[in-house]
Design an enzyme around this catalytic site. Structure first.
Site, PDB file in Angstrom:
ATOM      1  N   TYR A  39      -4.593   3.263  -7.624  1.00 34.52           N
ATOM      2  CA  TYR A  39      -3.671   2.242  -8.150  1.00 34.52           C
ATOM      3  C   TYR A  39      -2.494   2.787  -8.952  1.00 34.52           C
ATOM      4  O   TYR A  39      -2.087   2.166  -9.926  1.00 34.52           O
ATOM      5  CB  TYR A  39      -4.421   1.219  -9.008  1.00 34.52           C
ATOM      6  CG  TYR A  39      -5.797   0.865  -8.522  1.00 34.52           C
ATOM      7  CD1 TYR A  39      -5.994   0.432  -7.213  1.00 34.52           C
ATOM      8  CD2 TYR A  39      -6.901   0.952  -9.357  1.00 34.52           C
ATOM      9  CE1 TYR A  39      -7.267   0.105  -6.749  1.00 34.52           C
ATOM     10  CE2 TYR A  39      -8.174   0.623  -8.911  1.00 34.52           C
ATOM     11  CZ  TYR A  39      -8.355   0.199  -7.599  1.00 34.52           C
ATOM     12  OH  TYR A  39      -9.605  -0.111  -7.152  1.00 34.52           O
ATOM     13  N   HIS A  40      -1.888   3.867  -8.514  1.00 36.47           N
ATOM     14  CA  HIS A  40      -0.753   4.414  -9.267  1.00 36.47           C
ATOM     15  C   HIS A  40       0.440   4.725  -8.360  1.00 36.47           C
ATOM     16  O   HIS A  40       0.967   5.838  -8.378  1.00 36.47           O
ATOM     17  CB  HIS A  40      -1.184   5.688 -10.015  1.00 36.47           C
ATOM     18  CG  HIS A  40      -2.322   5.472 -10.955  1.00 36.47           C
ATOM     19  ND1 HIS A  40      -3.299   6.428 -11.198  1.00 36.47           N
ATOM     20  CD2 HIS A  40      -2.649   4.403 -11.714  1.00 36.47           C
ATOM     21  CE1 HIS A  40      -4.180   5.951 -12.060  1.00 36.47           C
ATOM     22  NE2 HIS A  40      -3.804   4.726 -12.394  1.00 36.47           N
ATOM     23  N   PRO A  41       0.933   3.751  -7.581  1.00 32.35           N
ATOM     24  CA  PRO A  41       2.087   4.023  -6.722  1.00 32.35           C
ATOM     25  C   PRO A  41       3.373   4.146  -7.539  1.00 32.35           C
ATOM     26  O   PRO A  41       3.616   3.360  -8.454  1.00 32.35           O
ATOM     27  CB  PRO A  41       2.135   2.808  -5.801  1.00 32.35           C
ATOM     28  CG  PRO A  41       1.535   1.703  -6.618  1.00 32.35           C
ATOM     29  CD  PRO A  41       0.466   2.360  -7.449  1.00 32.35           C
TER      30      PRO A  41
END
Length: 540
Positions: free
Chosen positions: A467-469
């Site tokens: 969850y770190h785009p």
């Protein structure tokens, strides 16, 4: 419907920017527009353990995007939960407070992002932070974003930390301290045992007369006069309308939606825009490119112990008293962020910073918790901190209400898979240490006896984002960068981007806190620009 500033997206960057700009420019009117709802009274948002219910499903508060089929993942589509509502992803995340490594920001400066080195950004981290441990050279205590130690620690999380020390890793009580390396418990963005989303920290608890919040309103495009941004077209309550911006428009909609909005507004790769029927305002080939994300693999282990959170008759029975304890005192199991412990590890001792991150969950978290298991267990995540693979975000339609095409191209660079294999080996060392090994249990998909080929096949079958785009509106000093070091969109005027999409590379850690820092910095840039315009007007 005129404002001086319009900010699109009430996530980590947008809320921090809106609040600080309202303080710095009290005579300016500011609109903060969010596609999702207000989250102030949402029980699942405010209850930390609610993350287990918020992440897996497409909801009013979660876009629940999917990627294109990923060849590197065996043709699977990845899942991309993103916050939709005030607070953005800070309203649905695991609340972990990390900043990345100082050298990550020095790298940005060396890449042409003047003013973004570690000494440049540290004051803004400290300014945002309200750490309950107090202030020091690296931490702030008076900022709006409350940072605290967990009020509840599962015994299996404590066993993980002991096992990691037994496996040879040093214990670290502050991953944002002098040295990031080591294992321990994460600090979290919580206040009184409840989630402190960025909306709560900057907007709900600090109302301003000149800051106007608009919920459940989808921005369809930025409106241009020539190459100057002058407003936004918004869909809400079954109608569309144009809101005018006298000074600037800011996109703070995240790594997927900010490049999507730029392209829907005519700023992006000209050939692609024309194929979507979007009139070109400015040909910007790198909009939507440079997508980077943390690829993650999890070892899930079922246990007979009911100490980890799980689904069983005894587990369900104890939730009643826990709910009462949380509602009355903000304590107990429901104040857990699930991913209570973890660490930053070097795959080789010669590295100048950790290249692997661990997250330990005292629960069976399988496929983003979309695959529920009866019983109890725990999960150990390993992720590649600085992946080499690069993906893209493009348009599926010229209508911003249609989800963009998200293609992270996971494992397109084989070095990422090689490093994740090493991360699983590190995880195995910890699982085999006495404090966890003596608890027994059975792994769901992996096995201690798997050879490397079997391990690689299992990783390809089950790995996905954590969850770190970032990176799709890359900041830089070169002409192809999407925004300059003051976050102004190149090729047009009156338009900035203020969110994780501007990161030129992915920092080594969770991205919520760095995005807040970006919002803090942007507010100062914009306030300075306003003062400059006022001085020029007086001089004229």
């Amino acid at each position: 419907m005129q404002y001086d500033y319009i900010i699109v997206g009430a996530g980590s960057g947008g809320c921090a920017l809106a609040s600080r700009l309202a303080d710095s420019c009290p005579d300016a009117s500011i609109a903060l527009i969010e596609a999702g709802p207000h989250t102030k009274r949402n029980l699942f948002v405010n209850m930390p353990v609610g993350v287990a219910a918020l992440v897996p499903f497409r909801l009013k508060t979660n876009y629940g995007y999917e990627t294109t089929p990923q060849p590197g993942l065996g043709g699977r589509c990845g899942y991309q939960p993103r916050g939709r509502g005030f607070g953005g992803s800070s309203a649905i995340n695991a609340m972990i407070y990390t900043r990345g490594h100082p050298l990550d920001y020095d790298d940005w400066a060396q890449m042409g992002c003047d003013g973004w080195s570690w000494p440049d950004v540290l004051p803004y981290f400290r300014r945002a932070e309200g750490n309950e441990r107090g202030a020091d050279a690296l931490h702030g205590a008076d900022g709006p974003l409350t940072v605290s130690d967990l009020r509840f620690r599962n015994r299996f999380s404590e066993r993980f930390v002991r096992a990691a020390v037994e496996a040879g890793f040093r214990q670290n009580d502050d991953f944002n301290g002098p040295d990031q390396e080591g294992v321990g418990f994460y600090q979290v963005t919580q206040r009184d045992g409840r989630r402190c989303s960025v909306a709560r920290a900057y907007v709900y608890d600090r109302p301003r007369a000149n800051l106007h919040t608009i919920a459940d309103a989808t921005v369809l495009r930025v409106v241009f006069e020539g190459k100057r941004a002058v407003g936004v077209e918004v869909a809400r309550d079954g109608r569309t309308e144009v809101l005018d911006a006298r000074a600037e428009v800011v996109l703070a909609a995240g790594a997927f939606n900010s490049p999507q909005l730029l392209m829907c507004s005519g700023v992006g790769p000209a050939v692609h825009l024309q194929s979507m029927g979007v009139p070109v305002v400015h040909d910007a080939p790198d909009v939507g490119q440079n997508l980077i994300d943390h690829i993650d693999f999890t070892i899930n282990k079922r246990t007979r112990s009911i100490e980890p959170t799980g689904i069983s008759l005894r587990g369900i029975a104890r939730m009643g008293p826990q709910f009462v304890d949380f509602m009355r005192h903000g304590k107990g199991m429901l104040s857990s962020n699930v991913a209570e412990a973890g660490g930053f590890i070097k795959s080789r001792p010669t590295l100048d910073r950790p290249d692997l991150q661990l997250h330990f969950c005292a629960a069976l978290v399988d496929d983003h918790n979309r695959h529920m298991h009866w019983g109890h267990g725990y999960s150990l995540h390993a992720c590649v901190l600085r992946p080499h693979s690069r993906g893209s975000v493009t348009l599926a339609s010229g209508d911003a209400r249609v989800a963009p095409v998200i293609d992270p191209r996971f494992f397109s660079d084989s070095r990422d898979l090689d490093l994740l294999v090493e991360g699983v080996r590190v995880s195995r060392r910890i699982l085999d240490a006495p404090s966890l090994a003596l608890c027994g249990g059975r792994e769901l998909y992996t096995h201690p006896g798997h050879n490397e080929a079997q391990l690689r096949a299992t990783i390809i079958e089950h790995a996905d984002t954590i969850y770190h785009p970032v990176g799709t509106c890359r900041m830089g000093g070169d002409a192809r960068s999407v925004v300059d070091p003051q976050l102004r969109v190149r090729g047009v005027t009156g338009l900035r981007v203020v969110d994780a999409s501007v990161m030129p590379t992915l920092i080594g850690g969770n991205t919520n806190s760095p995005t807040v820092m970006i919002g803090e910095r942007a507010a100062e840039f914009m306030a300075a620009a306003r003062r400059g315009m006022e001085i020029a007007a007086v001089a004229a």
